[in-house]
Design a protein around this motif. Structure first.
Motif, mmCIF file in Angstrom:
data_model
loop_
_atom_site.group_PDB
_atom_site.id
_atom_site.type_symbol
_atom_site.label_atom_id
_atom_site.label_comp_id
_atom_site.label_asym_id
_atom_site.label_seq_id
_atom_site.Cartn_x
_atom_site.Cartn_y
_atom_site.Cartn_z
ATOM 1 N N LYS A 459 -19.324 -77.496 -33.617
ATOM 2 C CA LYS A 459 -20.213 -76.974 -34.658
ATOM 3 C C LYS A 459 -21.300 -76.148 -33.987
ATOM 4 O O LYS A 459 -22.053 -76.657 -33.152
ATOM 5 C CB LYS A 459 -20.838 -78.139 -35.440
ATOM 6 N N THR A 460 -21.361 -74.872 -34.336
ATOM 7 C CA THR A 460 -22.374 -73.996 -33.725
ATOM 8 C C THR A 460 -23.748 -74.325 -34.323
ATOM 9 O O THR A 460 -23.850 -75.014 -35.344
ATOM 10 C CB THR A 460 -22.058 -72.505 -33.982
ATOM 11 N N SER A 461 -24.792 -73.799 -33.699
ATOM 12 C CA SER A 461 -26.152 -74.057 -34.200
ATOM 13 C C SER A 461 -26.362 -73.412 -35.570
ATOM 14 O O SER A 461 -27.311 -73.732 -36.278
ATOM 15 C CB SER A 461 -27.185 -73.536 -33.198
ATOM 16 N N TYR A 465 -18.085 -74.378 -38.161
ATOM 17 C CA TYR A 465 -17.132 -75.164 -37.367
ATOM 18 C C TYR A 465 -16.130 -74.249 -36.685
ATOM 19 O O TYR A 465 -15.566 -73.349 -37.321
ATOM 20 C CB TYR A 465 -16.396 -76.180 -38.253
ATOM 21 N N VAL A 466 -15.924 -74.501 -35.404
ATOM 22 C CA VAL A 466 -14.976 -73.711 -34.617
ATOM 23 C C VAL A 466 -13.894 -74.649 -34.068
ATOM 24 O O VAL A 466 -14.201 -75.669 -33.451
ATOM 25 C CB VAL A 466 -15.686 -72.987 -33.438
ATOM 26 N N ALA A 488 -18.983 -74.010 -27.642
ATOM 27 C CA ALA A 488 -19.656 -73.597 -28.885
ATOM 28 C C ALA A 488 -20.555 -74.674 -29.466
ATOM 29 O O ALA A 488 -21.455 -74.373 -30.248
ATOM 30 C CB ALA A 488 -18.620 -73.173 -29.921
ATOM 31 N N GLU A 489 -20.298 -75.944 -29.101
ATOM 32 C CA GLU A 489 -21.027 -77.062 -29.716
ATOM 33 C C GLU A 489 -22.541 -76.905 -29.560
ATOM 34 O O GLU A 489 -23.075 -76.847 -28.441
ATOM 35 C CB GLU A 489 -20.577 -78.381 -29.094
ATOM 36 N N SER A 495 -18.784 -69.007 -26.362
ATOM 37 C CA SER A 495 -18.592 -68.435 -25.024
ATOM 38 C C SER A 495 -17.344 -69.074 -24.414
ATOM 39 O O SER A 495 -16.741 -69.968 -25.012
ATOM 40 C CB SER A 495 -19.815 -68.703 -24.139
ATOM 41 N N ALA A 496 -16.962 -68.610 -23.236
ATOM 42 C CA ALA A 496 -15.729 -69.138 -22.633
ATOM 43 C C ALA A 496 -15.764 -69.083 -21.115
ATOM 44 O O ALA A 496 -16.337 -68.163 -20.523
ATOM 45 C CB ALA A 496 -14.525 -68.352 -23.141
#
Length: 589
Positions: A459-461, A465-466, A488-489, A495-496
């Motif tokens: 869950k991004t800020s 949800y990703v 992403a959390e 990012s990766a």
């Protein structure tokens, strides 16, 4: 019914002189064993284990790379009523010791010197239950005074008479320790009935014709439930199985063995797919046009066959030309005879399955876990839907529970985790459904669609949800990307960490006259970073904005099994990688 009896006795009686297994030692030619000879060696090994004091329900470990001896030992252990405990050949001393101690294994088959040395040290420890070490290769140096034997010598004086311990369907056949992307490995108890009923449901599902004429090449680790179940299923159905000891030799083995069937993981298909597309892109404009035309024709015929519709004569002629000019060359690289390829372990994007279908190779995408004896759902041979995980096998029930969790019932569901009643209780609902830990849904035709691992959802800020697996899968379809882990959390964007395919990157550097000093320097080069920015931009063009990778870091080395960054089945251990590379990740934000 004892699984070993169900496989060996039936086939020895049915076709004693037909080949059962194939193997290759070093640079020798491939050799085969007939069902009669295979059965004799299995029972000689079983009786030798009995003579060495192995009794019903004792644990017998296998700590070795793939080999014919691996399968012989597995079936022999089950024949005497013992419980087989596979240990990944890549497990280090600490990981192996945990499994030996937890399972109380009394005997072990090892394949190389390092594995022998680890077991020898363990055998000499006072608290260890291990009493006997059996070594498959004479090239390994052993200390005979410590109850160590070469397999050849161990079975030399034993009888080939089939003495099989009677087993009920609910009796444990094996303990398979989950490689675990989180937490301590747990011993999954699978029964004789789990395997036999799972095999029967596969044959009912596919209704194969002349299955006894099929030939499978085992190159994934037999320690993993997928390859082991598939290889045992093939033998159960009377097909031949060839065992490849070193998976790095897969390309050569495919051309030598010419299998008709083979199970594989998504990375295998992604590499073939990306390699073919890359080669087509580099071809002349005429060759590229022929390739695109052939693929379009292949797709038309594949779609008609998928829906069990007749292929018009004119289209059949075009397909023959497409096959002669393009597809036959792709298939030859894979031995020329492959037609059926079960795929598991992670999701596979529809672009890849459509490509293989167009070429004339059916990739059967499936879904399951160690705890479910591998398979819950599968693509049928026709009327499957690309982008799904197929339909439940006969005897399997699936429902979508709380939080979209996939829950299952059926004859393949494990007995529980060995010595872990509380852990077992956690994964079953009050009404007896197994909780998979994966999120999913059904489409309107009853096909299961996996959305992601519930634990992996980020869950991004911004509250979005990703699902990382789908995006990682999409990006690794490109030949320049070997491994990837999304972050992403709690972050404002995705990012990766990206591990390049160093083989392809080296070629790119040569073509663009980029000097090579080290990979540490290469991954910081502006031209290389620009190349990856372009690749990622192309690959994720259809993704919603919040799912797109905005920043990435190229890694100078692959994520490693030995350092615990990935599991033996090549799944990234997110918690380990997040902790280890925390500084690099923070720099991207």
């Amino acid at each position: 019914m004892n699984l070993a009896a169900a496989i060996i006795l039936k086939n020895v009686e049915k076709h004693p002189v037909k080949s059962a297994i194939g193997f290759k030692k070093k640079d020798e030619a491939w050799k085969e064993l007939s069902w009669k000879k295979f059965g004799e060696i299995v029972f000689k090994t079983a009786n030798a284990l009995k003579n060495a004091g192995i009794q019903e329900n004792d644990k017998v470990a296998i700590y070795s790379d793939n080999s014919s001896e691996w399968m012989i030992f597995d079936l022999a252990s089950m024949a005497v009523g013992a419980i087989t405990v596979p240990v990944y050949a890549t497990n280090n001393a600490e990981q192996a010791e945990y499994i030996f101690n937890d399972s109380s294994a009394k005997a072990v088959l090892v394949g190389n010197q390092e594995q022998y040395d680890i077991c020898l040290e363990l055998l000499q420890k006072e608290e260890s239950q291990l009493k006997t070490i059996i070594v498959s290769k004479k090239s390994v140096w052993i200390k005979k005074e410590f109850n160590s034997f070469y397999l050849e010598d161990f079975i030399a004086k034993s009888s080939p008479k089939p003495e099989i311990c009677k087993k009920e369907y609910d009796d444990t056949a094996t303990l398979i320790y989950t490689s675990g992307t989180t937490g301590t490995p747990k011993g999954v108890m699978l029964t004789h009935g789990n395997f036999i009923r799972a095999f029967d449901s596969h044959f009912e599902f596919f209704k194969f014709k002349n299955f006894e004429e099929e030939l499978s090449l085992a190159f994934l680790p037999l320690t993993h439930v997928f390859e082991r179940s598939w290889s045992l299923l093939c033998l159960y159905g009377g097909a031949r199985v060839y065992f490849l000891e070193d998976p790095k030799n897969i390309a050569k083995a495919l051309e030598e063995v010419k299998p008709t069937m083979m199970c594989a993981v998504p990375r295998f298909f992604q590499k073939v797919y990306a390699g073919v597309l890359e080669k087509a892109e580099e071809s002349s404009s005429v060759k590229k046009k022929i390739f695109d035309w052939a693929l379009a024709i292949g797709w038309q015929t594949a779609e008609l066959r998928r829906n069990e519709m007749p292929v018009p004569f004119g289209l059949k002629l075009k397909e023959s030309v497409a096959d002669m000019l393009v597809f036959s060359k792709i298939k030859e690289k894979m031995g020329g005879r492959l037609w059926f390829l079960p795929c598991g372990g992670a999701s596979l994007s529809p672009e890849v399955t459509k490509f293989f279908d167009s070429v004339g190779i059916h990739v059967t995408v499936g879904y399951g876990l160690t705890e479910t004896t591998a398979t819950l759902t599968l693509f049928p041979l026709t009327h499957f839907e690309h982008g799904t995980s197929g339909k439940p096998l006969p005897g399997v029930e699936i429902r979508i529970g709380e939080g979209d969790e996939i829950q299952a019932k059926g004859s393949g569901i494990m007995k529980g985790y060995y010595n872990k009643p509380e852990e077992t209780q956690k994964v079953f609902t009050e009404d007896g459904w197994f909780k998979t830990g994966d999120a999913g849904k059904f489409d309107d035709k009853g096909n299961l669609i996996i959305t992601d691992r519930i634990k992996d959802l980020m869950k991004t800020s911004n509250g979005k949800y990703v699902a990382p697996q789908q995006i990682e899968n999409l990006l690794t379809n490109n030949n320049f990307i070997q491994q990837i882990m999304l972050v992403a959390e709690g972050r404002q964007f995705v990012s990766a960490l990206i591990v390049p395919n160093f083989e392809f990157l080296r070629d790119f550097m040569k073509k663009n006259t980029i000097p090579f000093t080290s990979w540490e320097e290469a991954v910081k080069d502006d031209k290389i970073i620009a190349l990856y920015k372009e690749k990622i931009k192309e690959l994720q063009v259809h993704l919603p904005e919040y799912e797109k990778v905005k920043k990435f870091t190229l890694m100078p080395a692959e994520f490693d099994i030995n350092t615990g960054e990935i599991t033996p089945t090549l799944k990234v251990k997110r918690n380990v990688v997040l902790k280890k590379y925390a500084d690099i990740i923070e720099k991207m934000y």
